[in-house]
Design a protein around this motif. Sequence first.
Motif, short mmCIF file in Angstrom:
data_model
loop_
_atom_site.label_atom_id
_atom_site.label_comp_id
_atom_site.label_asym_id
_atom_site.label_seq_id
_atom_site.Cartn_x
_atom_site.Cartn_y
_atom_site.Cartn_z
N GLU A 14 0.82 -1.20 0.00
CA GLU A 14 0.00 0.00 0.00
C GLU A 14 0.87 1.26 0.00
N HIS A 49 -8.27 4.48 -6.06
CA HIS A 49 -8.88 3.89 -4.86
C HIS A 49 -9.02 2.38 -5.02
N GLN A 50 -9.45 1.94 -6.19
CA GLN A 50 -9.59 0.50 -6.42
C GLN A 50 -8.23 -0.19 -6.52
N GLU A 53 -7.69 -0.92 -2.95
CA GLU A 53 -8.67 -1.87 -2.43
C GLU A 53 -8.47 -3.28 -3.00
N ARG A 56 -5.92 -5.67 -1.34
CA ARG A 56 -6.05 -6.04 0.07
C ARG A 56 -6.63 -7.45 0.24
N ARG A 115 -15.31 -9.46 -1.56
CA ARG A 115 -15.81 -8.12 -1.89
C ARG A 115 -16.18 -8.07 -3.36
N ALA A 118 -13.35 -5.56 -8.78
CA ALA A 118 -13.01 -4.15 -9.03
C ALA A 118 -13.88 -3.52 -10.12
N ASP A 133 -21.35 -3.26 0.38
CA ASP A 133 -20.91 -4.48 -0.28
C ASP A 133 -22.01 -5.13 -1.11
#
Length: 411
Positions: A14, A49-50, A53, A56, A115, A118, A133
């Motif tokens: 990150e 942002h994606q 994300e 992760r 999740r 993307a 979600d």
Amino acid sequence: MKSVTAARVEQRMEELLRSQCDHLTAPEPGLDHPLDQNPSQGALQEVIHQAIEAGRGGKRLRALLLCDVWRALESEQNPDREQAAVDLACALEVYQTSALVHDDIIDGSPRRRGRPAAHLALSRSAAGNDPSDRLPAGPDARGTGLGILLGDLLASLSTTMALQAAADLPQESAIGRAFQAMQTAVVTGQILDMGMEEAPLDDPERLRSQALHTMAWKTASYTTMAPLALGLLAAGIDLEGHKDSVRALGLDLGLAFQLADDLLDVAGDDRRTGKPVGGDIREGKRTVLLADTLAMAGPGQAKEVRRLYNSPTERRKDAQVDMVRDLMRSCGAVEASRRRIAGLSSRAQARAQALADALQLSAEGRAIFLKACRRFLPLATTAGYHEHVSSIDAEAGQASEVQRAGQDEHE
């Protein structure tokens, strides 16, 4: 180097991604205002942002293998080299994230690691829906397009990270070549995987061989073969004398790992895997497990499976998917896959021992190296599986030869 953890890799990933992405949103030289006043900047911010994300939540097995190989060989305490080795491992994980983003678009997968995938998250952003979600109805053109570009961006950033890390390591040029060769191999494997969708289902033996061939390119190339090679190079080892041993070990580990992952699609729990069980069946994927099912099921059952796999994806109902899953278990295909994995595990462990001998590892280094390899072996080897190794040689041999030829071309 102390043992590297998945949490440390994720935190450093990150940090590196944010550092790289900061350059994308910085004001352009000579401008009086930042780019965030540009109307198109919103899309870029969503993609960035994606990028964070999507990276992760993984197990970081590839990064841990690379770091442990380096740690098994590096006897001197050198904080700069240690950080460079970790950063190289992070670059590998960022590249894997890029491949997963593209994979989910190609396969139409709605979830990844529990999740929304993307491209679906980007579609939701475009629609202005509640950023929870809950899945949107489906991807739109903007989400799919931004998802493709996100995958491209992550692949590009991973190369930048790898080259920056290699500058502080021995074998800098060789590391760069190996990293880029890995990317070419994965793309080749993805093309082969898409081509497999058209593979006929009337010859299970040929289908099994094709599936193993594709697996060698698409999965083993960057899951095990590249981490092994990059870890050795980062430690200053001349790979030329160990190239064949590294490829053979990496191939066995990678095939065992992917075959086990395919089993989860039949016998797994989507609450634990983070993706829907039965997805491979629903998508009509040509897997080794499917080939075994067609070979071991009765003629009428095999005909029904072929009919289902040749039908349009949208017509495959949950009940039909469950029927195929049940058949894979009842006809013996699941058990055959477990035997194949166990045979690969037995052979991989022997090859890991031989490579440890050739590298003249210390007792501590040997323990680190062998433990790192065992992470990819999901089934314990039992005495009853040793005779299965000879049949695996024939099945995996073609994949190994093609993989060797392709990688020689790119190195």
